[in-house]
Design an enzyme around this catalytic site. Structure first.
Site, PDB file in Angstrom:
ATOM      1  N   MET A  18      38.805  41.270   8.337  1.00  0.00           N
ATOM      2  CA  MET A  18      39.577  41.307   7.094  1.00  0.00           C
ATOM      3  C   MET A  18      38.859  40.453   6.055  1.00  0.00           C
ATOM      4  O   MET A  18      37.782  39.948   6.294  1.00  0.00           O
ATOM      5  CB  MET A  18      40.992  40.828   7.364  1.00  0.00           C
ATOM      6  CG  MET A  18      41.754  41.833   8.215  1.00  0.00           C
ATOM      7  SD  MET A  18      43.320  41.212   8.744  1.00  0.00           S
ATOM      8  CE  MET A  18      42.870  39.893   9.810  1.00  0.00           C
ATOM      9  N   SER A  49      50.376  57.138  49.419  1.00  0.00           N
ATOM     10  CA  SER A  49      49.404  56.749  48.403  1.00  0.00           C
ATOM     11  C   SER A  49      49.751  57.514  47.138  1.00  0.00           C
ATOM     12  O   SER A  49      49.768  58.744  47.141  1.00  0.00           O
ATOM     13  CB  SER A  49      47.986  57.083  48.866  1.00  0.00           C
ATOM     14  OG  SER A  49      47.089  56.757  47.827  1.00  0.00           O
TER      15      SER A  49
END
Ligand code: PEP
Ligand code: MG
Length: 905
Positions: free
Chosen positions: A109, A797
């Protein structure tokens, strides 16, 4: 009570504190804190980050109205402490206006210095300071910055230099001057008027004379810069939410350009590139802050040691170093001592490496900023471990200080020593950000991004970089600059990105127009290959070979700490012994997913596979599978052996069969020839395999249930490999996983094939091995009926790739067509295939774990989708009680750190 929007500080008092960074931004909060702990800081005030949001909601005019009283009173506060007046030609006060978000966003900025000057105030400033040159130099800088940031005076084409720089060069040429600081008062006055004229001509705007008007313009421009392109891109890269907003800090100016007892600089309490405990930084005598960062003048080192090293890297002899580039330790020993004392104080106060900005005005030291310094992944780990050893922070804090995804940098390849010894050094610069990089030269940010998108590795070569280059820097493998030191924009940003960077390579001459760079008489063109060593500053000709990194030293110590605190263990997704080996070296304790389909693609294997697919009868299919069996056994043998004593979860064949047959005419012809059948036959078979929605078609356990021979062959291959290993004295721990189950009956069917095959094999061999049968939970119905599925499955899983696909109804393969627009419109915050959707998909996972364990108390649960290596998803897995996560080898350390952090959190 009226809402407070502005917080003042100065003279050892402050309305804010360090822990108010959300409201005051990092800079504002630390400016307040420095006042409170007795560090000299010019007085000022901070407008809160909330106002930034108001600014974008309500608009500029409304916000100025809301702020007016508080800002005017705060300006008075500064005037009282500085004993001067804003806009008063007899005794002028000047201020700086700076941005400061909650998380530091270096250079993204805008900042404006010397605000408050106009044609009459400048005369007063000259009188007050007795230094007319200083006054006009400050004035021309102010017009330049204000013109750029507030009035939008930018280069028109990418090849153009900065329009103000062009005017400076023109004036210098006219007057026969070489250096900026040789310009006299007249020339500086000329610059001011020519700058203003150029601004009017290009932007149509008049330069404002009224200091209050200037101040409002600057405050609004800083808020506006929160939404500039580079800030948006940076936030995206760093995951910083837009709602955080930026604060604006307004501070009395102190001047580093008031003569030879004035200076300005940037310093780090430790080395931001390597992490070494070595005070370092750069300064310039008689200069303003932006000169150090912008790389316009060659900055000098703060410490003598740093200066000696720098001179060596730049091949500058001692005589020249001492006279032209002496260190601050040598030129201003008293200030250096104060600086050292304050950096120690700040590091002790914040218990972390500090990155500080300071100015010396006529022999008095002021601090303008301190923040926890950006650092490379290597430095992150070293600093955390060192601070822990020094007793500054405890083990848990040290662990929490390390950002999991940044470990990635430590896993990047390094140069192969032998290749490096053979390589030709073209030139040297500063080792601004470590790592090894090779690629093709590009000169512009947009080209870097384009070339990278085309699959090329590029090195971005620039005279210096600016925030506009961010996207290019992010796309490049490495960055090389001709100008700028260790605190230049290129260096700071590259370190933040963990990207290799060599800065300030003074011997290179870049011609942007012809797209060439000349290095020591050798001309290189856009597209030529070079290699950079960011740890030594060396630049090499051509491509230098690299090799994988290793886990040693501080990294290894961090991993040991992870082991101490983690509850969740980390396995890896690996299909080859090599990948398994790599993952083990990173600390994986098993394989969470071995995809067997990848094993079928080599020459002879693919032929047998295709025979199997084209078979018309079960007998023919079995014959083809017989051929595949030894190959599969060999693959499993390798992996089980490499993972001796650790669980290896092998998944039965998952993808649709059409993926194994050629779809192009030529491929089909070759296949027909090889198999001794007609092309028409092949075509017909391929067509019959084609599906409208292959992801929802004949795949996963539907394959094994349709063609049980496949499951039988794979089971036989897995278990006979295990038997052989057992006979050889190893301890194989195979797990057989059934993919894409949605109904318990599917699993039931597969289980009985697996058990029957195993029993038969064990009888034949006279040896048994223990193994487990589990399933993937990757279909929503499986999660919903997990209690039933757990009756058959010994472990779960979670296949979150498919589970995400089927929960959202987004095709894994086609999401790219709408994802960018969804992200832009904020319909989605992130790509759910990368970051687990905790609310939706996560709910299914947590429910399935609970239901599954209701049926089978100690049911082991893990995850093997892509999310298993993504830090926020790993932390979620910990919270819902999974036993392990499984990810690709190079993400194992990242997952381990995230898992340990989750346990501590
Ligand atoms: C999954 O679906 O998450 C998974 C791991 O399987 P694949 O990616 O192979 O479909
Ligand atoms: Mg899947």
């Amino acid at each position: 009570m009226k809402e407070k929007r502005v917080y003042t500080f100065g003279n050892g008092k402050a309305e804010g504190r360090a822990d108010m960074r959300n409201l005051l931004g990092g800079k504002g909060a630390n400016l307040a804190e420095m006042n409170l702990i007795g560090v000299p800081v010019p007085p000022g005030f901070t407008i809160t980050t909330d106002v930034c949001n108001e600014f974008f909601e309500k608009g500029k005019e409304v916000v100025i109205g809301l702020l007016k009283d508080e800002v005017e009173n705060s300006v008075k506060h500064i005037e009282e402490l500085m004993n001067s007046k804003f806009g008063d030609p007899d005794n002028p006060l000047l201020v700086s206006v700076r941005s400061g978000a909650r998380a530091s966003m270096p250079g993204m900025m805008d900042t404006i210095l010397n605000l408050g000057l106009n044609d009459t105030v400048v005369v007063g400033l000259a009188r007050k300071t007795g230094n007319e040159r200083f006054a006009y130099d400050s004035y021309r800088r102010f017009v330049q910055m204000y013109g750029d940031v507030v009035l939008g005076m930018k280069p028109v084409n990418k090849e153009d230099i900065d329009p103000f720089e062009a005017i400076i060069q023109d004036v210098k040429k006219q007057r026969g001057i070489k250096l900026d600081n040789e310009m006299n008062v007249d020339e500086l006055k000329l610059l001011v008027s020519r700058f203003k004229e150029a601004i009017k001509k290009q932007t149509g705007k008049d330069f404002p004379n009224n200091p209050m008007e200037q101040l409002w313009g600057a405050v609004c421009a800083v808020f506006d810069s929160w939404m500039n392109e580079r800030a948006i891109l940076y936030r995206k890269m760093e995951g910083i939410p837009q709602e955080w907003g930026t604060a604006v800090s307004v501070m009395a100016m102190v001047f580093g350009n008031m003569g030879n007892s004035s200076a300005t600089g940037v310093c780090f309490s430790r080395d931001a590139a390597t992490g070494e405990n070595r005070f370092n930084g750069e300064y310039l005598v008689n200069a303003q802050g932006e000169d150090v960062v912008a790389g316009i003048r060659t900055p000098q080192q703060i410490t003598k040691e740093g200066s000696l090293n720098w001179a060596k890297q730049q091949s500058i002899d001692e005589e020249k170093r001492r006279t032209k580039y002496p260190s601050m330790e040598e030129t201003m020993p008293e200030i250096f001592a104060q600086l050292t004392a304050v950096k120690d104080k700040l590091e002790k106060h914040y218990h972390d490496m500090q990155d500080m900005e300071f100015t010396v005005q006529e022999g008095k030291l002021w601090f303008l900023q301190t923040r926890n310094g950006k650092r490379t992944g290597t430095a992150m780990v070293k600093i955390a471990m060192d601070l822990m050893h020094e007793g500054e922070i405890d083990e848990k804090t040290a662990l929490m200080r390390c950002e999991p995804s940044k470990l990635d940098e430590l896993l990047h390849p390094v140069f192969d020593k032998e290749a490096l010894a053979q390589a030709r050094v073209l030139t040297r610069g500063l080792p601004a950000s470590p790592g090894a990089a090779c690629g093709q030269i590009v000169f512009f940010a947009d080209d870097a991004a384009k070339w990278k998108a085309d699959g090329k590795e590029v090195i971005m070569v620039r005279i210096e970089t600016s925030p506009e280059d961010l996207a290019g820097m992010s796309a490049a493998a490495g960055i090389l600059t001709a100008r700028g030191g260790m605190t230049s924009h290129a260096a700071v940003v590259a370190r933040g990105m963990g990207k290799c960077c060599v800065s300030g390579a003074g011997a290179i001459m870049i011609d942007y127009k012809s797209r060439i760079v000349e290095i020591d008489g050798k001309v290189l063109h856009e597209g030529d290959y070079i290699s950079l060593n960011g740890s030594t500053g060396e630049v090499y000709y051509g491509e230098v070979k690299t090799k994988p990194a290793e886990v040693t030293g501080d990294f290894a110590e961090l991993m040991k700490l992870c082991k101490k605190y983690t509850k969740l263990v980390v396995r890896t997704n690996a299909d080859t012994p090599h990948d398994a080996e790599v993952a083990r070296s990173f600390g994986a304790v098993g394989i969470g997913l071995c995809r067997t389909e990848h094993m079928f693609f080599e020459n002879e294997k693919i032929k047998a596979m295709r025979e199997m697919i084209l078979a018309d009868t079960p007998e023919e299919r079995e014959k083809a599978l017989e051929k595949l069996l030894p190959y599969q056994k060999q693959d499993f043998y390798g992996i089980l052996k490499c993972m001796d004593g650790m669980p290896v979860n092998i998944r039965l064949l998952d993808p649709p069969l059409h993926e194994f047959v050629p779809h192009d005419r030529k491929g089909q012809e070759t296949m027909a020839q090889e198999m001794g059948v007609s092309v028409q036959f092949i075509q017909a078979r391929v067509n019959s395999l084609s599906e409208h929605n292959p992801m929802l078609g004949l795949r996963g356990c539907r394959l094994g249930n349709t063609f049980p021979e496949i499951t039988a062959m794979q089971t036989r291959a897995i278990l006979s490999a295990a038997i052989q290993l057992k006979k050889e004295g190893f301890n194989p721990m195979p797990e057989i996983m059934v993919p894409l189950v949605g109904i318990v009956n599917e699993l039931d069917e597969q289980e009985s094939i697996i058990r029957k095959t195993a029993d038969k094999l064990f009888k034949e061999e006279g040896v048994e091995v223990s193994f487990k049968i589990g399933t993937m939970i990757e279909i929503p119905r499986a999660a919903l009926t997990a209690d039933l599925i757990a009756k058959k499955a010994e472990y779960f899983s979670f296949g979150t790739n498919d589970l995400t696909q089927m929960t959202f109804g987004y095709s894994r393969d086609d999401i790219a067509s709408f994802l960018p627009s969804y992200l832009e419109k904020k319909i989605l915050d992130v790509d759910p295939f990368q970051v687990l959707d905790q609310h939706g998909v996560g709910q299914l996972i947590s429910m399935a774990v609970e239901k599954g364990r209701h049926t089978r108390k100690n049911l082991k649960c893990g995850i093997c989708g892509e999310h298993g290596g993504e830090p926020s998803s790993v932390k979620f897995c910990h919270r819902v009680g999974l036993n392990y996560v499984s990810c690709s080898p190079f993400r194992v350390p990242i997952a381990r750190l995230a898992a340990a952090q989750a346990a501590i959190e």
